[in-house]
Design a protein around this motif. Structure first.
Motif, PDB file in Angstrom:
ATOM      1  N   GLY A  36      33.363 -42.408  15.311  1.00 23.69           N
ATOM      2  CA  GLY A  36      32.008 -42.280  15.819  1.00 23.69           C
ATOM      3  C   GLY A  36      31.095 -43.209  15.028  1.00 23.69           C
ATOM      4  O   GLY A  36      31.554 -43.932  14.142  1.00 23.69           O
ATOM      5  N   MET A  38      27.280 -43.432  12.900  1.00 22.98           N
ATOM      6  CA  MET A  38      26.186 -42.688  12.275  1.00 22.98           C
ATOM      7  C   MET A  38      25.134 -43.653  11.754  1.00 22.98           C
ATOM      8  O   MET A  38      25.462 -44.704  11.210  1.00 22.98           O
ATOM      9  CB  MET A  38      26.693 -41.844  11.104  1.00 22.98           C
ATOM     10  CG  MET A  38      27.590 -40.711  11.496  1.00 22.98           C
ATOM     11  SD  MET A  38      27.986 -39.708  10.038  1.00 22.98           S
ATOM     12  CE  MET A  38      29.026 -38.471  10.769  1.00 22.98           C
ATOM     13  N   TYR A  54      26.559 -37.489  15.435  1.00 24.45           N
ATOM     14  CA  TYR A  54      26.745 -38.928  15.628  1.00 24.45           C
ATOM     15  C   TYR A  54      25.582 -39.513  16.413  1.00 24.45           C
ATOM     16  O   TYR A  54      24.813 -38.795  17.040  1.00 24.45           O
ATOM     17  CB  TYR A  54      28.049 -39.196  16.392  1.00 24.45           C
ATOM     18  CG  TYR A  54      29.244 -38.579  15.722  1.00 24.45           C
ATOM     19  CD1 TYR A  54      29.849 -39.196  14.645  1.00 24.45           C
ATOM     20  CD2 TYR A  54      29.743 -37.347  16.142  1.00 24.45           C
ATOM     21  CE1 TYR A  54      30.937 -38.624  14.007  1.00 24.45           C
ATOM     22  CE2 TYR A  54      30.832 -36.760  15.508  1.00 24.45           C
ATOM     23  CZ  TYR A  54      31.412 -37.412  14.443  1.00 24.45           C
ATOM     24  OH  TYR A  54      32.476 -36.833  13.805  1.00 24.45           O
TER      25      TYR A  54
END
Length: 120
Positions: A36, A38, A54
């Motif tokens: 993911g 961030m 995320y």
């Protein structure tokens, strides 16, 4: 405005969009579940809530893993790599991690690899 600890923020090396990739791993088996993205706020939310959060590049919005599917990720630890440009998020995964319904996003397509020179 983010509330990420300035000492942590200082260590991050972000891409042009302010994002850091997050490799997500099952905490007890080491199984790689997904990747993911961030930003500072998503990391702050992850560290302070214990739920993996995320930044969705396609939706341009934050999402908490499992919020709609029920396939939650309970964060057990977060590590920063030596260059500061990748996060390793150890989670306790409830149900499948992949949006396809598979346990991991890496179940499917294994690419062929040539044997190294000199190997038997």
């Amino acid at each position: 405005m983010t509330s990420l600890d300035p000492e942590i923020a200082r260590l991050l090396k972000r891409d042009a969009d302010g994002l850091v990739p997050a490799v997500v791993q099952q905490h007890d088996t080491g199984e790689v579940l997904m990747v993911g993205w961030m930003d500072d706020e998503a990391l702050h939310r992850t560290l302070t809530s214990g739920r993996a959060t995320y930044w969705s590049r396609s939706r341009q919005a934050y999402w908490v893993k499992g919020e709609t599917s029920g396939h939650r990720q309970w964060v057990r630890g977060v590590r920063l790599d030596c260059d500061g440009d990748t996060l390793l998020v150890a989670v306790d995964q409830e149900g499948p991690a992949c949006h396809t319904g598979d346990r991991t996003c890496f179940d499917g397509r294994e690419l062929p690899v040539a044997a190294p020179a000199g190997s038997a």
